[in-house]
Write a protein that holds these residues in place. Structure first.
Motif, PDB file in Angstrom:
ATOM      1  N   ASP A 123      35.352  18.546 -13.638  1.00 59.76           N
ATOM      2  CA  ASP A 123      36.661  17.948 -13.368  1.00 59.76           C
ATOM      3  C   ASP A 123      36.765  16.549 -13.975  1.00 59.76           C
ATOM      4  O   ASP A 123      37.145  15.586 -13.313  1.00 59.76           O
ATOM      5  CB  ASP A 123      36.920  17.907 -11.864  1.00 59.76           C
ATOM      6  N   ARG A 124      36.392  16.460 -15.246  1.00 59.96           N
ATOM      7  CA  ARG A 124      36.449  15.227 -16.039  1.00 59.96           C
ATOM      8  C   ARG A 124      35.521  14.123 -15.525  1.00 59.96           C
ATOM      9  O   ARG A 124      35.605  12.985 -15.967  1.00 59.96           O
ATOM     10  CB  ARG A 124      37.892  14.721 -16.161  1.00 59.96           C
ATOM     11  N   GLY A 125      34.637  14.459 -14.601  1.00 54.89           N
ATOM     12  CA  GLY A 125      33.669  13.496 -14.090  1.00 54.89           C
ATOM     13  C   GLY A 125      33.797  13.234 -12.608  1.00 54.89           C
ATOM     14  O   GLY A 125      32.918  12.601 -12.008  1.00 54.89           O
ATOM     15  N   ILE A 126      34.862  13.726 -11.985  1.00 57.20           N
ATOM     16  CA  ILE A 126      35.070  13.490 -10.553  1.00 57.20           C
ATOM     17  C   ILE A 126      33.948  14.123  -9.734  1.00 57.20           C
ATOM     18  O   ILE A 126      33.387  13.500  -8.821  1.00 57.20           O
ATOM     19  CB  ILE A 126      36.447  14.026 -10.117  1.00 57.20           C
ATOM     20  N   LEU A 175      38.501   7.532 -13.298  1.00 55.12           N
ATOM     21  CA  LEU A 175      38.336   8.617 -12.336  1.00 55.12           C
ATOM     22  C   LEU A 175      39.100   8.341 -11.044  1.00 55.12           C
ATOM     23  O   LEU A 175      39.619   9.269 -10.412  1.00 55.12           O
ATOM     24  CB  LEU A 175      36.848   8.835 -12.051  1.00 55.12           C
ATOM     25  N   PHE A 176      39.202   7.079 -10.646  1.00 54.70           N
ATOM     26  CA  PHE A 176      39.967   6.729  -9.450  1.00 54.70           C
ATOM     27  C   PHE A 176      41.429   7.128  -9.617  1.00 54.70           C
ATOM     28  O   PHE A 176      42.039   7.705  -8.709  1.00 54.70           O
ATOM     29  CB  PHE A 176      39.862   5.230  -9.170  1.00 54.70           C
ATOM     30  N   ILE A 177      42.004   6.817 -10.774  1.00 54.92           N
ATOM     31  CA  ILE A 177      43.413   7.143 -11.009  1.00 54.92           C
ATOM     32  C   ILE A 177      43.616   8.654 -11.075  1.00 54.92           C
ATOM     33  O   ILE A 177      44.559   9.196 -10.492  1.00 54.92           O
ATOM     34  CB  ILE A 177      43.907   6.465 -12.299  1.00 54.92           C
ATOM     35  N   ILE A 178      42.725   9.357 -11.777  1.00 56.57           N
ATOM     36  CA  ILE A 178      42.843  10.815 -11.873  1.00 56.57           C
ATOM     37  C   ILE A 178      42.775  11.449 -10.485  1.00 56.57           C
ATOM     38  O   ILE A 178      43.571  12.329 -10.134  1.00 56.57           O
ATOM     39  CB  ILE A 178      41.730  11.384 -12.768  1.00 56.57           C
ATOM     40  N   LYS A 179      41.833  10.986  -9.682  1.00 52.82           N
ATOM     41  CA  LYS A 179      41.597  11.581  -8.369  1.00 52.82           C
ATOM     42  C   LYS A 179      42.707  11.268  -7.380  1.00 52.82           C
ATOM     43  O   LYS A 179      43.059  12.103  -6.534  1.00 52.82           O
ATOM     44  CB  LYS A 179      40.260  11.078  -7.824  1.00 52.82           C
ATOM     45  N   ASN A 180      43.298  10.075  -7.467  1.00 57.07           N
ATOM     46  CA  ASN A 180      44.219   9.621  -6.431  1.00 57.07           C
ATOM     47  C   ASN A 180      45.678   9.557  -6.857  1.00 57.07           C
ATOM     48  O   ASN A 180      46.521   9.109  -6.074  1.00 57.07           O
ATOM     49  CB  ASN A 180      43.784   8.237  -5.939  1.00 57.07           C
ATOM     50  N   ALA A 181      46.004  10.013  -8.046  1.00 54.47           N
ATOM     51  CA  ALA A 181      47.388   9.939  -8.506  1.00 54.47           C
ATOM     52  C   ALA A 181      48.336  10.673  -7.569  1.00 54.47           C
ATOM     53  O   ALA A 181      49.488  10.269  -7.391  1.00 54.47           O
ATOM     54  CB  ALA A 181      47.503  10.501  -9.921  1.00 54.47           C
TER      55      ALA A 181
END
Length: 227
Positions: free
Chosen positions: A66-69, A117-123
């Protein structure tokens, strides 16, 4: 992928599009569908027990992350991926990766960079979802754009100037940042500079390490991102 500390600022006031009927900006196409990882090149028959080559192994290791998550909570997987990257770097040592072939729209497959990764995970907490995350490089014009898309028409990007230092290092300096919706745009003040090294690059993927010790794996996107 390097992103300035402006990414750490809370994105929530801006990521929700105030216009309920957006009119996408045709000059900045944002693919609405998630992409698939390139198929790892096979160096063996299905019945072979020979080990995978480093590139094949790397693509296999990151294919379900998942792109690194997912890697963030799996230290052993992270170690395996980084070892595969280091093995590729050894094979590519001394190869020039700062030339014209570096110019492309590169799409993120995997990273260790926490801000991304923070933005991807929490958008989703801000009423949106992260689409493709891109690194758009133009060596001839000395320009780098780090881009996070929010389909159907949102985008955050940081502009940088670049100064290649062959064989593999590129120095960069952030120059400006923009958060944009369908009919609105907010300039943001980035700051910072650094470097990244493309330790492996071919006609499909590129692997980079940066000044902070983060790793990035990208592929050549099937489209060209434009502001």
């Amino acid at each position: 992928m390097i992103v300035s500390s402006v990414l750490l600022a809370p994105p929530s006031p801006f990521l929700r599009n105030p216009n309920p009927n957006p009119n996408p900006n045709p000059s900045s196409p944002i693919p609405p569908k998630p992409h698939r990882l390139p198929r790892p090149p096979s160096s063996q028959s299905p019945s072979s027990t020979a080990p995978l080559l480093p590139k094949s192994l790397l693509l296999s290791l990151i294919s379900d992350q998942d792109r690194g998550i997912k890697t963030q909570s799996n230290p052993s997987k992270r170690a395996e991926i980084i070892q595969a990257i280091e093995d590729l770097a050894v094979l590519s040592a001394g190869t020039i990766t700062t030339g014209p072939a570096l110019s492309a729209t590169w799409r993120m497959l995997w990273t260790t960079e926490k801000e991304q990764l923070f933005i991807i995970k929490n958008a989703g907490l801000f009423g949106t979802a992260a689409g493709d995350v891109l690194q758009v490089i133009d060596v001839g014009n000395g320009v780098l754009n780090n881009v996070i898309t929010f389909p159907p028409d949102g985008v955050f990007f940081v502009r940088s100037s670049i100064d290649p230092a062959p064989p593999q290092r590129v120095n960069f300096k952030f120059t400006s940042a923009v958060l944009r919706g369908s009919n609105w745009e907010i300039p943001l003040p980035p700051f910072g500079q650094g470097w990244f090294e493309s330790v492996y690059m071919d006609d499909e993927i590129r692997v980079a390490k940066d000044i902070r010790g983060d790793y990035l794996v990208v592929d050549r996107a099937p489209y060209s991102w434009k502001e």
